[in-house]
Write a protein that holds these residues in place. Structure first.
Motif, mmCIF file in Angstrom:
data_model
loop_
_atom_site.group_PDB
_atom_site.id
_atom_site.type_symbol
_atom_site.label_atom_id
_atom_site.label_comp_id
_atom_site.label_asym_id
_atom_site.label_seq_id
_atom_site.Cartn_x
_atom_site.Cartn_y
_atom_site.Cartn_z
ATOM 1 N N LEU B 310 -2.129 7.801 6.762
ATOM 2 C CA LEU B 310 -1.232 7.367 5.692
ATOM 3 C C LEU B 310 -0.784 8.525 4.817
ATOM 4 N N LYS B 311 -1.703 9.466 4.599
ATOM 5 C CA LYS B 311 -1.371 10.583 3.709
ATOM 6 C C LYS B 311 -0.196 11.391 4.271
ATOM 7 N N GLY B 314 2.984 9.401 4.274
ATOM 8 C CA GLY B 314 3.528 9.315 2.910
ATOM 9 C C GLY B 314 4.294 10.578 2.540
ATOM 10 N N GLY B 431 1.474 -5.074 3.865
ATOM 11 C CA GLY B 431 0.802 -3.879 3.366
ATOM 12 C C GLY B 431 1.610 -2.625 3.659
ATOM 13 N N TYR B 432 1.902 -2.385 4.940
ATOM 14 C CA TYR B 432 2.603 -1.144 5.293
ATOM 15 C C TYR B 432 3.976 -1.084 4.618
ATOM 16 N N GLN B 434 5.062 -2.483 1.973
ATOM 17 C CA GLN B 434 4.983 -2.297 0.527
ATOM 18 C C GLN B 434 4.626 -0.838 0.199
ATOM 19 N N ILE B 435 3.675 -0.294 0.973
ATOM 20 C CA ILE B 435 3.310 1.117 0.747
ATOM 21 C C ILE B 435 4.509 2.012 1.054
ATOM 22 N N HIS B 436 5.202 1.658 2.111
ATOM 23 C CA HIS B 436 6.369 2.441 2.517
ATOM 24 C C HIS B 436 7.423 2.452 1.411
ATOM 25 N N TRP B 438 6.828 2.108 -1.681
ATOM 26 C CA TRP B 438 6.298 2.960 -2.765
ATOM 27 C C TRP B 438 6.593 4.440 -2.473
ATOM 28 N N TRP B 439 6.404 4.864 -1.225
ATOM 29 C CA TRP B 439 6.705 6.263 -0.888
ATOM 30 C C TRP B 439 8.171 6.577 -1.183
#
Lengths: 369, 475
Positions: B310-311, B314, B431-432, B434-436, B438-439
């Motif tokens: 993920l890091k 991101g 999840g993915y 939403q994180i995406h 955010w990036w």
């Protein structure tokens, strides 16, 4: 982008509900389609894996001169035609010279060819094009009339494309002019198609191509294609035509192609025509002329070529330095002397070319600038 | 006042959602037709190859910064292509690891003089090396200046008139460049061509070539496989069918050298140098009414390593967002400008309104929905309905991309592969996604507030096998 919404009115609610229902149906259809396709493809592959050794066995037997009609009828039954077509597509769809007499005979005996010919005459656009292309695999002169008629009347380009491949592979030199005129237009030159299709025809059709080149009725792209083909196949009788084209044509592209071709097909007399191009403002013409003069005149071109290692244009400088190197010991000595001189740009370029030569990087002519 | 804002914002989001998905629907239809046509063309053109002698020679530029772990395997791929006349220029961009030493050891490099023409702006080049063992290889060592700067440096020593940038963590399929370069021979008007990029994670690699395509094992990597399918089969295929090519991937694209020179090469200040150069070429073409065009080739494949954690992912997506914004603002004159035809009227506005802002609106809408609940603006049943529509539509697009892959290339044909892809397409929504977003928001605000975090670092995994490098025996 999906989680903010207005207060739902009845209508909006209903619309959303209908949309959701529609999308669920769409999703189910897509998923089902993909899964079925996946399954079908895998099953087809399994059948192919089973049939390929049998097809190969038939061909091997044919090559050994032992056609077993009963076995052919068994292996190449009409339900297997589709698979045989796929098999041939992977095996013999290439354009390189090959002896395909066994495959052709096998396809004829089994009735496969009749099945394909029937499809090739149905006006079903892609199906017709695919069938025509399958016929081209066999390179059978019997199909030339069909290919010609398709070329004469085409309304769907893939059909014409398949037909011209067939004509090329059947070595039908009489069709060179129709191929060029029907396939290549000013607004869609299809150079790659012409080069690919006409390439196998040059061996027997160079004279016809030369005649067309002289006729002056072709557009720029077609002229360039013919020049390239004649150059690539070393058709020397064309050099007078090329010289004349070079003098008369106003097209930069045609002139570039002519110079390139003359460097292969010309002789020492062609140098007189090329020399004025050494001082052309257009650097592409200039560098092609340098290469050509060096190639045709050898060591005698040294005085003409050497000064261009100091040209303003990097590509011209490079071409001149490379041309010097290719002249042999005389040019290489001169290049070494320039490299040893105090570090101006010419000396740097000379060093570069010598280094490239030392590392085996000067294998072919620099093309395409 | 606040409630009113929430109310109207909700309407705005609904309108935006409908417009965006309208575009997606249009692309879905177009790309389906494009793939169907491609399949039939593939059958007709199978086996037909332009004779190699008529295919233009080219230089591959490989920018490398701290790539010691992958560079040799990548070169194994680049040096063994089905092509006669080409060169590979590795541009060591001031690496802090032992990239240069690895290259020197592996390829017997010798320094040479005089190779540089400085036509493209770049940081000083320290040394140029030729290889004693691989005549097609050139290595240059330069001061660090970023990817675009390294590519410009490579362009300065390239000896062929066509040049393509390829990432050093990528592998080219054997016939990729031949297929790509054939596009230039088809028409002299073609000045740039891009191919397809696919993910190599999980696949078996031998002699620098992917010999057995397999899906990766982790969900995160599989989600990226689905993303790439969406981007190339669904997005790029559809856009190119409309003659709108906004991106030629920085990982795999070739340009005509003189055209690159006219637009000043790659912009070393741009994080999205690949989009920037394409937009600059479009501007050049339309502003000068030049008979030139860019094209997309769906056949040639470049295999790239996707970030496995993920890091790293991101960092990549944050950079993509900043790069996109920077490039779009640098070329803002294209926005709804009829002078640039379909690029100005459709391609650019789409990228600006949806690609650039989509992630931001999506992210902002998460807290707003809670506020709407809190203040009673949103009706629960409608909320659920709306969320379901968004989810199902997203799945339709992902699954359609998988279906397009199945009916066309079938690279993932093993039993169970399709289920893995469906699962990845499904789970990415939880999840993915939403994180995406955010990036993307993070990248957005970094750009707005001028926070320069550069390219960032992505951990590279080593390619699997190690074998002898052989140049293509053709020459």
């Amino acid at each position: 982008m999906h989680n903010a919404l207005p207060q739902a009115s009845e209508t909006l609610h209903q619309i959303s509900l209908n949309t959701l229902a529609g999308l669920l149906v769409l999703l189910a259809a897509i998923t089902l389609y993909a899964l079925l396709k996946h399954r079908t493809n895998n099953r087809l592959q399994e059948i192919m894996d089973r049939l390929i050794p049998r097809f190969e066995g038939l061909i091997a037997a044919g090559r050994a001169g032992a056609f077993d009609l009963a076995l052919i009828a068994d292996v190449l039954q009409p339900t297997h035609y589709d698979f045989f077509e796929r098999f041939l597509r992977n095996k013999i769809s290439h354009l390189e010279p090959a002896d395909l007499s066994v495959e052709r005979r096998l396809a004829n005996i089994s009735g496969f060819v009749s099945w394909v010919r029937k499809r090739a005459q149905e006006k079903k656009k892609w199906q017709q094009a695919i069938a025509l292309r399958t016929l081209t695999y066999f390179r059978d002169p019997a199909d030339i009339p069909l290919f010609r008629s398709i070329l004469d009347t085409w309304t769907f380009f893939p059909c014409a494309y398949a037909a011209v491949i067939g004509l090329g592979l059947c070595n039908d030199t009489q069709s060179i002019e129709p191929i060029i005129c029907r396939i290549s237009r000013t607004n869609s030159p299809n150079r790659d198609v012409l080069l690919t299709v006409l390439n196998p025809l040059v061996k027997d059709g160079a004279e016809e191509m030369h005649r067309l080149l002289k006729s002056g009725k072709l557009h720029e792209a077609a002229v360039c294609v013919l020049i390239d083909l004649l150059r690539e196949h070393g058709y020397r009788p064309a050099h007078n035509t090329l010289e004349s084209l070079l003098e008369k044509s106003e097209s930069e592209e045609i002139r570039i192609h002519c110079i390139e071709a003359l460097s292969v097909l010309g002789d020492a007399e062609s140098v007189d025509i090329l020399i004025p191009f050494l001082v052309e403002d257009n650097f592409k013409l200039r560098l092609k002329a340098i290469s050509a003069v060096a190639r045709l005149f050898g060591g005698r071109a040294l005085p003409f070529v050497e000064k261009y290692i100091r040209d303003m244009n990097w590509w011209v400088k490079r071409t001149a330095a490379e041309a010097l190197y290719r002249m042999g010991s005389q040019g290489q000595e001169r290049l070494a002397a320039i490299a040893a001189a105090p570090g101006d740009q010419a000396s740097m370029m000379a060093k570069l070319i010598l280094a490239e030569a030392a590392c085996g990087r000067l294998r072919g002519e620099i093309k395409g600038v | 006042m606040f409630l009113e804002f929430l109310y109207w914002f909700n309407w705005f989001i609904l309108g935006y959602f409908i417009l965006l998905n309208g575009f997606y629907f249009l692309l879905l239809i177009i790309s389906s037709f494009a793939v169907a046509r491609y399949n039939k063309e593939f059958v007709v053109t199978k086996g037909v190859r332009l004779p190699i002698t008529f295919v233009k020679p080219f230089s591959i530029l490989v920018p490398a910064y701290n790539e010691a772990s992958v560079i040799v395997e990548a070169l194994r791929s680049f040096l063994s292509l089905d092509f006669e006349e080409y060169e590979v220029i590795v541009c060591n961009d001031g690496s802090k690891d032992n990239t240069l030493q690895v290259l020197m050891d592996e390829f017997a490099l010798v320094p040479v003089e005089g190779a540089i023409k400085y036509r493209f702006p770049c940081k000083p080049i320290k040394t140029v090396y030729f290889s004693k063992t691989h005549s097609r290889l050139v290595v240059l060592d330069k001061e660090n200046g970023g990817k675009a700067d390294a590519q410009n440096a490579g362009a300065n020593i390239a000896r062929y008139p066509y040049m393509g940038a390829v990432d050093s963590d990528s592998l080219l399929s054997f016939d990729s460049m031949r297929k790509l370069m054939a596009r230039f021979s088809a028409s002299p008007e073609t000045v740039g061509v891009g191919g397809i990029v696919r993910i190599s994670n999980g696949s078996r690699i031998e002699n620098g070539h992917v010999v057995d395509v397999r899906l990766p094992t982790s969900l995160l990597e599989n989600i990226q496989v689905v993303e790439y399918l969406r981007a190339f089969l669904y997005g790029r295929m559809g856009w190119s069918h409309l003659n709108i090519l906004m991106i030629i991937s920085g990982a795999f694209g070739v340009f005509r050298q003189d055209v690159l020179a006219r637009v000043g090469g790659w912009n070393s200040k741009a994080l999205g140098e690949d989009i920037d150069v394409v937009l600059k070429i479009h501007r050049l073409i339309h502003e000068n009414k030049l008979p030139m065009r860019l094209s997309f080739a769906p056949d040639p494949v470049c295999w790239t390593q996707a970030p496995a954690d993920l890091k790293g992912l991101g960092v990549q997506r944050d950079r993509w967002q900043r790069g996109l914004m920077q490039t779009l603002f640098l070329n803002i004159r294209l926005f709804f400008n009829p002078r640039y035809k379909q690029i100005g009227m459709l391609g650019y506005p789409y990228f600006f309104l949806f690609e650039m802002l989509g992630g931001v609106f999506e992210f902002i809408s998460y807290p707003i929905i809670f506020a709407c609940f809190f203040f009673g603006i949103v009706n629960l049943s409608f909320f659920v309905l709306f969320m379901s529509v968004a989810l199902i539509w997203g799945l339709c697009i992902s699954y359609m991309s998988v279906a397009l892959e199945e009916v066309s290339y079938r690279r993932y044909s093993k039993k169970g592969d399709i289920f893995k892809l469906f699962a990845a397409g499904f789970f990415e929504n939880f999840g993915y996604r939403q994180i995406h977003s955010w990036w993307r928001v993070r990248g957005f605000f970094k750009y707005i507030f001028g926070i320069n975090s550069g390219w960032g670092t992505i951990q590279r995994a080593q390619f699997k096998k190690r074998t002898v490098i052989q140049e293509n025996p053709i020459s």
